[in-house]
Design a protein around this motif. Structure first.
Motif, PDB file in Angstrom:
ATOM      1  N   GLU B  34       0.728  -1.170   0.068  1.00  0.00           N
ATOM      2  CA  GLU B  34       0.150  -0.004  -0.069  1.00  0.00           C
ATOM      3  C   GLU B  34       0.922   1.390   0.074  1.00  0.00           C
ATOM      4  N   ILE B  35       1.852   1.237   0.914  1.00  0.00           N
ATOM      5  CA  ILE B  35       3.047   2.340   1.012  1.00  0.00           C
ATOM      6  C   ILE B  35       3.548   2.564  -0.642  1.00  0.00           C
ATOM      7  N   GLU B  36       3.794   1.605  -1.191  1.00  0.00           N
ATOM      8  CA  GLU B  36       4.403   1.869  -2.412  1.00  0.00           C
ATOM      9  C   GLU B  36       3.327   2.525  -3.429  1.00  0.00           C
ATOM     10  N   LEU B  37       2.092   2.001  -3.370  1.00  0.00           N
ATOM     11  CA  LEU B  37       1.005   2.378  -4.039  1.00  0.00           C
ATOM     12  C   LEU B  37       0.984   3.725  -4.016  1.00  0.00           C
ATOM     13  N   MET B  38       0.820   4.298  -2.841  1.00  0.00           N
ATOM     14  CA  MET B  38       0.484   5.837  -2.578  1.00  0.00           C
ATOM     15  C   MET B  38       1.711   6.576  -2.850  1.00  0.00           C
ATOM     16  N   GLN B  39       2.888   6.106  -2.597  1.00  0.00           N
ATOM     17  CA  GLN B  39       4.156   6.743  -3.074  1.00  0.00           C
ATOM     18  C   GLN B  39       4.111   7.060  -4.465  1.00  0.00           C
ATOM     19  N   ARG B  40       3.772   6.158  -5.323  1.00  0.00           N
ATOM     20  CA  ARG B  40       3.790   6.214  -6.710  1.00  0.00           C
ATOM     21  C   ARG B  40       2.738   7.208  -7.196  1.00  0.00           C
ATOM     22  N   LEU B  41       1.624   7.122  -6.613  1.00  0.00           N
ATOM     23  CA  LEU B  41       0.425   7.992  -7.077  1.00  0.00           C
ATOM     24  C   LEU B  41       1.036   9.542  -6.871  1.00  0.00           C
ATOM     25  N   LYS B  42       1.560   9.730  -5.524  1.00  0.00           N
ATOM     26  CA  LYS B  42       2.081  11.053  -5.299  1.00  0.00           C
ATOM     27  C   LYS B  42       3.091  11.629  -6.163  1.00  0.00           C
ATOM     28  N   CYS B  43       3.966  10.456  -6.475  1.00  0.00           N
ATOM     29  CA  CYS B  43       5.005  10.872  -7.545  1.00  0.00           C
ATOM     30  C   CYS B  43       4.460  11.371  -8.803  1.00  0.00           C
ATOM     31  N   MET B  44       3.356  10.449  -9.065  1.00  0.00           N
ATOM     32  CA  MET B  44       2.840  11.020 -10.545  1.00  0.00           C
ATOM     33  C   MET B  44       1.964  12.319 -10.400  1.00  0.00           C
ATOM     34  N   GLN B  45       1.566  12.595  -9.395  1.00  0.00           N
ATOM     35  CA  GLN B  45       0.893  13.877  -9.235  1.00  0.00           C
ATOM     36  C   GLN B  45       2.036  14.966  -9.149  1.00  0.00           C
ATOM     37  N   GLU B  46       3.218  14.870  -8.656  1.00  0.00           N
ATOM     38  CA  GLU B  46       4.109  15.795  -8.609  1.00  0.00           C
ATOM     39  C   GLU B  46       5.051  16.093  -9.642  1.00  0.00           C
ATOM     40  N   THR B  47       5.005  14.985 -10.823  1.00  0.00           N
ATOM     41  CA  THR B  47       5.535  15.037 -12.137  1.00  0.00           C
ATOM     42  C   THR B  47       4.347  15.498 -13.187  1.00  0.00           C
ATOM     43  N   GLY B  48       3.119  15.455 -12.619  1.00  0.00           N
ATOM     44  CA  GLY B  48       2.233  16.166 -13.788  1.00  0.00           C
ATOM     45  C   GLY B  48       1.499  15.035 -14.503  1.00  0.00           C
ATOM     46  N   VAL B  49       1.975  13.722 -14.397  1.00  0.00           N
ATOM     47  CA  VAL B  49       1.224  12.617 -15.079  1.00  0.00           C
ATOM     48  C   VAL B  49      -0.229  12.694 -14.529  1.00  0.00           C
ATOM     49  N   ILE B  50      -0.404  12.646 -13.359  1.00  0.00           N
ATOM     50  CA  ILE B  50      -1.879  12.926 -12.663  1.00  0.00           C
ATOM     51  C   ILE B  50      -2.098  14.143 -12.472  1.00  0.00           C
ATOM     52  N   ARG B  51      -3.132  14.777 -12.872  1.00  0.00           N
ATOM     53  CA  ARG B  51      -3.637  16.274 -12.989  1.00  0.00           C
ATOM     54  C   ARG B  51      -4.345  16.213 -11.607  1.00  0.00           C
ATOM     55  N   ARG B  52      -5.087  15.332 -10.747  1.00  0.00           N
ATOM     56  CA  ARG B  52      -5.641  15.395  -9.741  1.00  0.00           C
ATOM     57  C   ARG B  52      -6.157  14.129  -9.291  1.00  0.00           C
ATOM     58  N   ILE B  53      -6.579  13.938  -8.055  1.00  0.00           N
ATOM     59  CA  ILE B  53      -7.212  12.767  -7.646  1.00  0.00           C
ATOM     60  C   ILE B  53      -8.441  13.236  -6.873  1.00  0.00           C
ATOM     61  N   GLY B  54      -9.628  12.703  -7.518  1.00  0.00           N
ATOM     62  CA  GLY B  54     -10.938  13.403  -7.065  1.00  0.00           C
ATOM     63  C   GLY B  54     -11.949  12.567  -7.444  1.00  0.00           C
ATOM     64  N   ALA B  55     -13.118  12.966  -6.892  1.00  0.00           N
ATOM     65  CA  ALA B  55     -14.461  12.227  -7.300  1.00  0.00           C
ATOM     66  C   ALA B  55     -15.022  12.980  -8.448  1.00  0.00           C
ATOM     67  N   ILE B  56     -14.959  12.300  -9.430  1.00  0.00           N
ATOM     68  CA  ILE B  56     -15.381  13.094 -10.812  1.00  0.00           C
ATOM     69  C   ILE B  56     -16.998  13.032 -11.000  1.00  0.00           C
ATOM     70  N   PRO B  57     -17.380  14.494 -11.060  1.00  0.00           N
ATOM     71  CA  PRO B  57     -18.922  14.757 -11.091  1.00  0.00           C
ATOM     72  C   PRO B  57     -19.415  14.313 -12.429  1.00  0.00           C
ATOM     73  N   ASN B  58     -20.644  13.667 -12.471  1.00  0.00           N
ATOM     74  CA  ASN B  58     -21.223  13.534 -13.952  1.00  0.00           C
ATOM     75  C   ASN B  58     -22.486  14.551 -14.065  1.00  0.00           C
ATOM     76  N   HIS B  59     -21.730  15.525 -15.106  1.00  0.00           N
ATOM     77  CA  HIS B  59     -22.473  16.910 -15.149  1.00  0.00           C
ATOM     78  C   HIS B  59     -23.792  16.640 -15.234  1.00  0.00           C
ATOM     79  N   TYR B  60     -23.988  15.784 -16.409  1.00  0.00           N
ATOM     80  CA  TYR B  60     -25.190  15.426 -16.909  1.00  0.00           C
ATOM     81  C   TYR B  60     -26.207  15.176 -15.990  1.00  0.00           C
ATOM     82  N   LYS B  61     -25.956  14.213 -15.394  1.00  0.00           N
ATOM     83  CA  LYS B  61     -26.758  13.854 -14.050  1.00  0.00           C
ATOM     84  C   LYS B  61     -27.095  14.661 -13.068  1.00  0.00           C
TER      85      LYS B  61
END
Lengths: 160, 162
Positions: B34-61
């Protein structure tokens, strides 16, 4: 229909969903409710399809190569052409729009060669030219989309 | 990015599980800690691969049923300045510079708008037009009439990153 908790979850965690072992507990602590309440509220939002998912949003073109494509399809051929296009796994979103260019879709490929192969395939199978509109610049401003969640009117027709 | 990062991205495309320890579940699925997974996600956020982590709303609904692709013919010299301004409007979810294809396609700025009523969509379009002012030569709004396909990001684990 939407509780205060639902609205807080929809508006406040589009950008910074916690990256921690117990993210729902962290949200619960911020909002002063229990982890169970947060989880059930998210499950309800998910079931009603008010959220499409919780997870990372990837920067375009960091993984593979994507482009927007538009086609001018004669009205009577639209369904047939759309189904040929949709058959390609590289096609991500495909919309019919009210315009002379009436078919709009996003292609995601491994690299430029793969992308051009798919485009050639689509043009060959449909007999219709494509217009390629790759992204030149993304004016992405990290503010999130502030949802107005008052008196929603629901409808079943499908459009985006 | 390596193949584990790609596996992580692929595994999250269906959404984090709605269980108390979602990152732990994903980590088990990929067979890392789990630690490695979280570190990798954090790293991808810092390098810009991941723009954000969030709950993605469905505008239409959520009642935003007037979603238009607005397209604008902007003086190339001002496109970056104006694109940045349009991209920061709170009703614009995406704003892109794309190439023209003359003569059949003159538009080089794309902005997606989301409104609950036709009136509010019209106001948003006016607001963009006012901001662009004399640097905009023409515009159109393309509303979608049908969703023909909508799938999440599908990637192969050996994809070449660009």
């Amino acid at each position: 229909m939407l509780s205060i908790l639902h609205k807080q979850l929809l508006n406040n965690f589009q950008q910074e969903f916690p990256l921690s072992p117990r993210p729902f507990q962290d949200i619960a602590n911020i909002l002063g409710v229990s982890e169970d309440e947060v989880l059930s509220a998210y499950r309800e939002l998910d079931k009603l399809q008010f959220i499409s998912r919780i997870g990372p949003v990837i920067q375009p073109n960091y993984i593979g190569l994507s482009t927007l494509i538009a086609m001018q399809v004669p009205g009577e051929q639209l369904s047939a052409v759309a189904s040929i296009v949709n058959h390609f796994p590289e096609v991500n979103h495909n919309y019919e729009r009210e315009h002379l260019f009436n078919l709009w879709f996003v292609l995601i490929a491994d690299d430029e060669h793969h992308l051009q192969t798919v485009i050639t395939g689509i043009e060959g199978k449909t007999g219709i030219k494509t217009m390629q509109l790759p992204l030149l610049e993304d004016y992405f401003i990290n503010l999130g989309f502030q949802l107005d969640l008052e008196d929603n009117h629901q409808s079943e027709s499908v459009c985006t | 990015m390596d193949h584990i990062d790609r596996q992580i991205i692929t595994a999250t495309q269906a959404g984090l599980p709605l269980t108390p320890e979602p990152y732990q579940s994903l980590a088990e699925q990929i067979d890392i800690s789990e630690i490695e997974l979280m570190q990798r996600l954090k790293c991808m956020q810092e390098t810009g691969v991941i723009r954000r982590i969030g709950a993605i709303p469905n505008h239409y609904k959520l009642g935003y049923q007037h979603n238009g692709m607005t397209v604008w013919d902007i003086d190339d010299q001002y496109i970056d300045t104006l694109g940045t301004q349009i991209g920061s409007l709170d009703f614009v979810s995406h704003c892109y510079h794309r190439p023209r294809h003359l003569p059949e396609w003159r538009y080089n700025l794309f902005a997606m708008i989301h409104a609950k009523t036709t009136e509010s969509a019209a106001q948003q379009i006016e607001q963009i037009a006012a901001l662009l002012g004399e640097h905009c030569r023409a515009h159109e709004v393309l509303y979608s009439t049908r969703i023909l396909k909508k799938t999440g990001l599908r990637i192969k684990e050996n994809n070449v990153s660009s």
